[in-house]
Write a protein that holds these residues in place. Sequence first.
Motif, PDB file in Angstrom:
ATOM      1  N   ALA A  89       0.827  -1.204   0.000  1.00  0.00           N
ATOM      2  CA  ALA A  89       0.000   0.000   0.000  1.00  0.00           C
ATOM      3  C   ALA A  89       0.861   1.254   0.000  1.00  0.00           C
ATOM      4  CB  ALA A  89      -0.930  -0.011   1.208  1.00  0.00           C
ATOM      5  N   SER A  90       0.296   2.326  -0.501  1.00  0.00           N
ATOM      6  CA  SER A  90       0.966   3.634  -0.463  1.00  0.00           C
ATOM      7  C   SER A  90       0.569   4.366   0.825  1.00  0.00           C
ATOM      8  CB  SER A  90       0.528   4.470  -1.668  1.00  0.00           C
ATOM      9  OG  SER A  90       0.890   3.848  -2.862  1.00  0.00           O
ATOM     10  N   PRO A  91       1.441   5.260   1.312  1.00  0.00           N
ATOM     11  CA  PRO A  91       2.795   5.534   0.830  1.00  0.00           C
ATOM     12  C   PRO A  91       3.778   4.494   1.342  1.00  0.00           C
ATOM     13  CG  PRO A  91       2.283   6.930   2.695  1.00  0.00           C
ATOM     14  CD  PRO A  91       1.040   6.145   2.419  1.00  0.00           C
ATOM     15  N   SER A  92       4.855   4.284   0.565  1.00  0.00           N
ATOM     16  CA  SER A  92       5.836   3.277   0.924  1.00  0.00           C
ATOM     17  C   SER A  92       7.190   3.682   0.367  1.00  0.00           C
ATOM     18  CB  SER A  92       5.426   1.913   0.359  1.00  0.00           C
ATOM     19  OG  SER A  92       6.469   0.977   0.504  1.00  0.00           O
ATOM     20  N   SER A  93       8.228   3.225   1.052  1.00  0.00           N
ATOM     21  CA  SER A  93       9.577   3.497   0.555  1.00  0.00           C
ATOM     22  C   SER A  93       9.894   2.663  -0.681  1.00  0.00           C
ATOM     23  CB  SER A  93      10.612   3.201   1.650  1.00  0.00           C
ATOM     24  OG  SER A  93      10.523   1.848   2.067  1.00  0.00           O
ATOM     25  N   THR A  94       9.170   1.578  -0.876  1.00  0.00           N
ATOM     26  CA  THR A  94       9.382   0.740  -2.066  1.00  0.00           C
ATOM     27  C   THR A  94       8.512   1.285  -3.196  1.00  0.00           C
ATOM     28  OG1 THR A  94       7.695  -0.815  -1.291  1.00  0.00           O
ATOM     29  CG2 THR A  94       9.976  -1.328  -0.758  1.00  0.00           C
ATOM     30  N   ARG A  95       8.968   2.391  -3.792  1.00  0.00           N
ATOM     31  CA  ARG A  95       8.141   3.140  -4.732  1.00  0.00           C
ATOM     32  C   ARG A  95       7.745   2.322  -5.964  1.00  0.00           C
ATOM     33  NH1 ARG A  95       8.398   8.670  -3.945  1.00  0.00           N
ATOM     34  NH2 ARG A  95       6.692   8.727  -5.451  1.00  0.00           N
ATOM     35  N   ALA A  96       8.550   1.351  -6.359  1.00  0.00           N
ATOM     36  CA  ALA A  96       8.239   0.558  -7.556  1.00  0.00           C
ATOM     37  C   ALA A  96       7.177  -0.501  -7.295  1.00  0.00           C
ATOM     38  CB  ALA A  96       9.502  -0.110  -8.086  1.00  0.00           C
ATOM     39  N   SER A  97       6.830  -0.719  -6.027  1.00  0.00           N
ATOM     40  CA  SER A  97       5.866  -1.774  -5.692  1.00  0.00           C
ATOM     41  C   SER A  97       4.681  -1.255  -4.910  1.00  0.00           C
ATOM     42  CB  SER A  97       6.562  -2.879  -4.876  1.00  0.00           C
ATOM     43  OG  SER A  97       7.584  -3.495  -5.623  1.00  0.00           O
ATOM     44  N   ASP A  98       4.553   0.072  -4.764  1.00  0.00           N
ATOM     45  CA  ASP A  98       3.442   0.572  -3.970  1.00  0.00           C
ATOM     46  C   ASP A  98       2.246   0.878  -4.862  1.00  0.00           C
ATOM     47  OD1 ASP A  98       4.246   2.919  -5.196  1.00  0.00           O
ATOM     48  OD2 ASP A  98       4.088   4.131  -3.384  1.00  0.00           O
ATOM     49  N   GLY A  99       1.097   1.103  -4.226  1.00  0.00           N
ATOM     50  CA  GLY A  99      -0.131   1.385  -4.948  1.00  0.00           C
ATOM     51  C   GLY A  99      -1.206   0.335  -4.771  1.00  0.00           C
ATOM     52  N   LEU A 100      -0.933  -0.692  -3.973  1.00  0.00           N
ATOM     53  CA  LEU A 100      -1.929  -1.735  -3.736  1.00  0.00           C
ATOM     54  C   LEU A 100      -3.228  -1.127  -3.209  1.00  0.00           C
ATOM     55  CD1 LEU A 100      -2.531  -4.838  -3.426  1.00  0.00           C
ATOM     56  CD2 LEU A 100      -1.758  -4.580  -1.050  1.00  0.00           C
ATOM     57  N   GLY A 101      -4.339  -1.589  -3.758  1.00  0.00           N
ATOM     58  CA  GLY A 101      -5.651  -1.166  -3.266  1.00  0.00           C
ATOM     59  C   GLY A 101      -6.023   0.252  -3.621  1.00  0.00           C
ATOM     60  N   PRO A 102      -6.605   1.009  -2.694  1.00  0.00           N
ATOM     61  CA  PRO A 102      -6.752   0.758  -1.266  1.00  0.00           C
ATOM     62  C   PRO A 102      -7.659  -0.424  -0.875  1.00  0.00           C
ATOM     63  CG  PRO A 102      -6.901   3.097  -1.697  1.00  0.00           C
ATOM     64  CD  PRO A 102      -6.971   2.413  -3.014  1.00  0.00           C
ATOM     65  N   LEU A 103      -8.563  -0.840  -1.740  1.00  0.00           N
ATOM     66  CA  LEU A 103      -9.343  -2.052  -1.502  1.00  0.00           C
ATOM     67  C   LEU A 103      -8.896  -3.085  -2.521  1.00  0.00           C
ATOM     68  CD1 LEU A 103     -12.899  -0.479  -0.993  1.00  0.00           C
ATOM     69  CD2 LEU A 103     -11.148  -0.984   0.732  1.00  0.00           C
ATOM     70  N   CYS A 148     -11.685   5.879   0.129  1.00  0.00           N
ATOM     71  CA  CYS A 148     -10.817   5.081  -0.739  1.00  0.00           C
ATOM     72  C   CYS A 148     -10.246   5.940  -1.865  1.00  0.00           C
ATOM     73  CB  CYS A 148     -11.598   3.901  -1.326  1.00  0.00           C
ATOM     74  SG  CYS A 148     -10.681   2.934  -2.535  1.00  0.00           S
ATOM     75  N   ARG A 149     -11.107   6.728  -2.493  1.00  0.00           N
ATOM     76  CA  ARG A 149     -10.639   7.545  -3.610  1.00  0.00           C
ATOM     77  C   ARG A 149      -9.676   8.646  -3.154  1.00  0.00           C
ATOM     78  NH1 ARG A 149     -14.611   8.163  -8.755  1.00  0.00           N
ATOM     79  NH2 ARG A 149     -15.091   5.952  -9.006  1.00  0.00           N
ATOM     80  N   ALA A 150      -9.818   9.090  -1.905  1.00  0.00           N
ATOM     81  CA  ALA A 150      -8.951  10.154  -1.397  1.00  0.00           C
ATOM     82  C   ALA A 150      -7.661   9.622  -0.787  1.00  0.00           C
ATOM     83  CB  ALA A 150      -9.711  10.974  -0.352  1.00  0.00           C
ATOM     84  N   ALA A 151      -7.539   8.322  -0.661  1.00  0.00           N
ATOM     85  CA  ALA A 151      -6.362   7.725  -0.023  1.00  0.00           C
ATOM     86  C   ALA A 151      -5.130   7.878  -0.908  1.00  0.00           C
ATOM     87  CB  ALA A 151      -6.629   6.249   0.257  1.00  0.00           C
ATOM     88  N   PRO A 152      -3.923   7.754  -0.329  1.00  0.00           N
ATOM     89  CA  PRO A 152      -2.702   7.826  -1.139  1.00  0.00           C
ATOM     90  C   PRO A 152      -2.671   6.690  -2.171  1.00  0.00           C
ATOM     91  CG  PRO A 152      -2.194   7.987   1.202  1.00  0.00           C
ATOM     92  CD  PRO A 152      -3.630   7.584   1.109  1.00  0.00           C
ATOM     93  N   HIS A 153      -2.166   7.004  -3.364  1.00  0.00           N
ATOM     94  CA  HIS A 153      -2.000   6.010  -4.415  1.00  0.00           C
ATOM     95  C   HIS A 153      -0.552   6.016  -4.891  1.00  0.00           C
ATOM     96  CE1 HIS A 153      -6.285   5.716  -4.266  1.00  0.00           C
ATOM     97  NE2 HIS A 153      -6.455   6.969  -4.636  1.00  0.00           N
ATOM     98  N   GLY A 154      -0.189   5.009  -5.642  1.00  0.00           N
ATOM     99  CA  GLY A 154       1.214   4.866  -6.044  1.00  0.00           C
ATOM    100  C   GLY A 154       1.520   5.383  -7.423  1.00  0.00           C
ATOM    101  N   ASP A 155       0.674   6.270  -7.966  1.00  0.00           N
ATOM    102  CA  ASP A 155       0.882   6.729  -9.343  1.00  0.00           C
ATOM    103  C   ASP A 155       1.409   8.165  -9.407  1.00  0.00           C
ATOM    104  OD1 ASP A 155      -1.383   7.929  -8.405  1.00  0.00           O
ATOM    105  OD2 ASP A 155      -2.704   7.214 -10.006  1.00  0.00           O
ATOM    106  N   GLY A 156       1.998   8.629  -8.322  1.00  0.00           N
ATOM    107  CA  GLY A 156       2.478  10.009  -8.303  1.00  0.00           C
ATOM    108  C   GLY A 156       3.960  10.144  -8.579  1.00  0.00           C
ATOM    109  N   ASP A 157       4.615   9.087  -9.070  1.00  0.00           N
ATOM    110  CA  ASP A 157       6.049   9.155  -9.339  1.00  0.00           C
ATOM    111  C   ASP A 157       6.301   9.021 -10.838  1.00  0.00           C
ATOM    112  OD1 ASP A 157       5.817   6.387  -9.900  1.00  0.00           O
ATOM    113  OD2 ASP A 157       6.222   5.887  -7.813  1.00  0.00           O
ATOM    114  N   ALA A 158       7.517   8.711 -11.203  1.00  0.00           N
ATOM    115  CA  ALA A 158       7.903   8.672 -12.617  1.00  0.00           C
ATOM    116  C   ALA A 158       7.175   7.588 -13.405  1.00  0.00           C
ATOM    117  CB  ALA A 158       9.419   8.463 -12.725  1.00  0.00           C
ATOM    118  N   ARG A 159       6.605   6.609 -12.714  1.00  0.00           N
ATOM    119  CA  ARG A 159       5.898   5.542 -13.431  1.00  0.00           C
ATOM    120  C   ARG A 159       4.630   6.058 -14.097  1.00  0.00           C
ATOM    121  NH1 ARG A 159       4.485   1.480  -8.880  1.00  0.00           N
ATOM    122  NH2 ARG A 159       4.371   3.449  -7.726  1.00  0.00           N
ATOM    123  N   VAL A 160       4.047   7.111 -13.583  1.00  0.00           N
ATOM    124  CA  VAL A 160       2.747   7.655 -14.000  1.00  0.00           C
ATOM    125  C   VAL A 160       1.620   6.722 -13.552  1.00  0.00           C
ATOM    126  CG1 VAL A 160       1.285   8.492 -15.877  1.00  0.00           C
ATOM    127  CG2 VAL A 160       3.777   8.869 -15.942  1.00  0.00           C
TER     128      VAL A 160
END
Length: 513
Positions: A113-127, A340-352
């Motif tokens: 789940a985001s946020p995480s230090s493992t930026r290449a593997s975060d973004g799970l969920g939030p559900l 859920c929609r307002a929770a952190p997601h993992g698409d805010g980095d260079a991956r898009v």
Amino acid sequence: MPRFAWISPPSPRVVSQYLTVFLVLASPLSANPALDEPHLSPLPRGATESARIAAVLAPPSDFTQPEPFEDHPAGTATVRYSGEKAFSHPSANLDDRLDFELGRALFEKLWVASPSSTRASDGLGPLYNTRSCHSCHINDGRGHAPDGPGDSALSFTVKLAVPAAADARMAEIEDYLATLPEPTYGRQVQDFAAPGQVAEARVSVDYEPVTVDLPDTTVTLRAPRVTLENLAYGPLDPAVTISPRVAPPLLGLGLIEAIPAADILAGADPEDADGDGISGRANIVWSLEYDQPMLGRFGYKAGLPTVRQQAAAAFHTDLGISTPIFPEGWGDCSAAQTDCRAAPHGDGDARVFEADATALDLTTLYSANLGVPARRGLDDPQVLQGKEIFHQAGCPACHRPKYVTHRLPDQPERSFQLIWPYSDFLLHDMGDGLADGQPEARASGREWRTAPLWGVGLAQRVSDRAGFLHDGRARSLLEAILWHGGEAQAAQSHVRALTAEDRAALIKFLESL
């Protein structure tokens, strides 16, 4: 009469099917958008080649020996494995092994789940339903249903839908049955949640026994009853339909994608013009990649047109991972699920996207090139006896044995292969016993795509809890057959009337696939 003599001539449907295939193959592809295959660049077939293919695809008349090349169900892509990892090897003719292994790593990756230090593997969920693709597709094979209340529902999902009016894109498609996600819970029940979120529900399954009398024994089937407990976001819409599904096996997907659409459509008989009681229909679905209607091939109701869109859909609904096809960082969370929609997601980095185009392409390559194991014991007299019974029962009317794939100069591993998936990839009414009431594009609540049978004999060697049919209710191949109704009722009745010896031979044949 000898045991393996042809008892009766091919049915009019089988003869008609192969004549139609020949005529379609001998002609250019139709301009019908359902026949367009923008993801492929096939070479056209000439009349001479089409005639040769039609001869190869003709049904057998001799059951005393295997047919030529029958031991290689995936052509030169066939692999020689039969153990627990039988479905996990790359196609034998695949050169791009490095990218295949990179795709495997993504398929087995545990997302966080985001946020995480493992930026290449975060973004799970939030559900979500699982943290990795591999968790549901056990050893790249089938999932299983819970054995009863309290058992884990991992590899088992519940699809939701409500009726809707067809949008302009699909309004001209005959018999199209539009649906929308359930307003609160979306397309699928997610029974896990990231920290700070609340899972949608707990999925529970129990079973009612259903007995079926055979000439020499009684078989007890189990009819599932799915309950959604602890609904966290309020009641379901009164018009919702609920469809439980187990994760399907992944072998041979790229070869299925390479079957000419015209060949699949040639087997359709929606009005049952030949009067044999079998009226397969093609599912036509919307391609998000190519922005047009396409032939549906994948999923239990043929609701997805390509392997890539299937992979992206699984990222979206099962893991809550965004891709270029499904870009929402919140996955399947509905507009009503504001936290859920307002929770952190993992698409805010260079991956898009949480799984960007490269990751989706690698995952697709992996999924498309999992090898199909070679047949086993196909010259065994009992297997040959069972093959004859399979044909006598009329099973090939839906479980069409073989095809020849497109010539694909840029995809040699899938190009011009004689393959034996044992499916027509069409929709069939399977009766009340298997009906889920949930439409999917042109598929009604009673219709299902014919399941491919290649690899079915190894399913429970790959995963000992693997179940059969769309919801995993069948614990054996015999149970799966006995659930067949609707268009398959005549074939089911034929099997029910078999002697114990002939029934054992039929199962032995299926186990050889």
